[in-house]
Design an enzyme around this catalytic site. Structure first.
Site, PDB file in Angstrom:
ATOM      1  N   TYR A  58     -23.495 -22.463 -16.216  1.00  0.00           N
ATOM      2  CA  TYR A  58     -22.326 -23.229 -15.612  1.00  0.00           C
ATOM      3  C   TYR A  58     -22.955 -24.367 -15.019  1.00  0.00           C
ATOM      4  O   TYR A  58     -24.372 -24.734 -14.699  1.00  0.00           O
ATOM      5  CB  TYR A  58     -23.092 -21.910 -13.849  1.00  0.00           C
ATOM      6  CG  TYR A  58     -22.258 -20.612 -13.913  1.00  0.00           C
ATOM      7  CD1 TYR A  58     -21.707 -19.669 -14.450  1.00  0.00           C
ATOM      8  CD2 TYR A  58     -23.281 -19.665 -13.388  1.00  0.00           C
ATOM      9  CE1 TYR A  58     -21.406 -18.540 -14.608  1.00  0.00           C
ATOM     10  CE2 TYR A  58     -22.921 -18.412 -12.611  1.00  0.00           C
ATOM     11  CZ  TYR A  58     -22.298 -17.589 -14.014  1.00  0.00           C
ATOM     12  OH  TYR A  58     -21.740 -15.930 -14.176  1.00  0.00           O
ATOM     13  N   HIS A  82     -24.530 -12.704 -21.378  1.00  0.00           N
ATOM     14  CA  HIS A  82     -23.767 -13.649 -20.825  1.00  0.00           C
ATOM     15  C   HIS A  82     -22.114 -13.420 -21.690  1.00  0.00           C
ATOM     16  O   HIS A  82     -22.361 -14.699 -23.225  1.00  0.00           O
ATOM     17  CB  HIS A  82     -24.111 -15.185 -20.432  1.00  0.00           C
ATOM     18  CG  HIS A  82     -23.101 -15.424 -19.818  1.00  0.00           C
ATOM     19  ND1 HIS A  82     -23.190 -16.754 -19.296  1.00  0.00           N
ATOM     20  CD2 HIS A  82     -22.420 -14.956 -18.856  1.00  0.00           C
ATOM     21  CE1 HIS A  82     -22.564 -16.707 -18.040  1.00  0.00           C
ATOM     22  NE2 HIS A  82     -21.675 -15.694 -17.919  1.00  0.00           N
TER      23      HIS A  82
END
Length: 333
Positions: free
Chosen positions: A60, A145
């Site tokens: 992110y 992830h």
């Protein structure tokens, strides 16, 4: 007891999460820039609303989200908070003169690049860097992830590295985060997974997780955190041009979302309130994380979650064919 104070435990761990958590991709400048003070205000508003669970990742904003969380939480009681971050993508600084790589949806990011690395050493290095950015010595939850294209590495090195960190007490709960419920189901069936974060596959519009992931999570005692409850916007505001999974929604999905919204209106329930509440129909669901780019978005989601949703709404949606028969549905209270 308020809805937000009724925390749930992840799997068989001692890690607890609030029903709503803050998804921190937006404060990593996902699709639009967010200023430093605005990001701090988002985190502050979430904590004021009782959202003591924050989910982030190195991906992110190539570390920007984690850095901003670290600055926003400085001086706060970390023992009262649950932070999850992720591994799989290791970050490296750009070389002098190196062109910034594709931002993958994030804008105005630090001069870093992502490198896939599911080795034991790579995962440990990724965690250490995340802890430094977060300004802490521990995260409560660690997730692999978006590893659907790295299945062999997951089994050979990735998940064993997470299990080792859990055994050492370096993290409290481990698992996976992605939007592929079928891959998540396979990992839960095969491995000792505490929690999965499933984005966009257990919503009012997309029920795929009910067919594969949710049953195996119930069987294995694995908790589910649900992300993407608005399916990137369509369930927040079903208007022409609205997005589903970050692309313009097909006409049939737009129409279905509008029809769901009309039924909600008949019951005096905002569509967003129904979208937030729907995932909790399944007992494996521990929390919903909501991405917010402003403090007002945090407060709005808190208001929506507090809105009463009568049981009759779900039955009416089922009766009109807008929800499939047999889905687990929430109950009021």
């Amino acid at each position: 007891m308020t809805r937000q104070s009724a925390t749930r435990t992840l799997g068989r761990t001692g890690v607890r999460v609030t029903p709503l958590g803050l998804g921190c991709a937006p404060i990593g400048n996902f699709r639009r820039p967010v200023g430093e003070e605005q990001a701090r205000a988002v985190v502050g508003a979430a904590l004021e609303e009782g959202w003591t669970y924050l989910d982030t990742a190195p991906h992110y904003g190539v570390g920007l989200s984690e850095e901003r969380i670290g600055r926003a939480l400085a001086g706060r009681d970390r023992a009262a908070l649950t932070v999850s971050t992720k591994v799989g993508r290791r970050l490296r600084p750009l070389a002098p003169g190196e062109e910034p790589p594709d931002g993958e949806g994030f804008v105005d990011t630090p001069p870093r690049a992502r490198v896939w690395d599911l080795t034991r050493d790579g995962i440990r290095a990724t965690v250490e860097a995340s802890l430094e950015r977060l300004g802490t010595d521990r995260v409560e939850v660690l997730l692999l992830h978006d590893v659907e294209n790295h299945v062999r590495e997951v089994y050979e090195t990735g998940f064993p590295a997470l299990a080792e960190l859990r055994a050492e007490g370096a993290v409290g709960a481990i698992g996976f985060g992605m939007n592929h419920s079928d891959h998540l189901a396979r990992f839960v069936a095969d491995l000792d997974v505490d929690v999965v974060l499933c984005a966009g596959r257990w919503t009012l519009l997309d029920h795929r997780a009910a067919a594969d992931l949710l049953p195996v999570c119930s069987r294995r005692g694995t908790s589910v955190v649900v992300g993407g409850v608005y399916n990137s916007g369509l369930l927040a505001d079903p208007r022409p041009g609205a997005t589903f999974d970050y692309r313009e929604a097909p006409r049939e999905l737009l129409e279905r979302a509008r029809r769901i919204g009309e039924v909600c209106a008949e019951f005096g329930v905002p569509l967003r309130a129904a979208a937030l509440r729907f995932p909790f129909g399944h007992p494996a669901v521990a929390s919903v994380v909501v991405g917010c780019a402003t403090a007002e978005e945090v407060r709005d989601n808190a208001r929506m979650f507090a809105h009463e949703v009568p049981d009759g709404l779900w039955h009416e949606l089922t009766g009109r064919g807008l929800l499939p028969e047999g889905l687990p549905l929430p109950t009021a209270g």
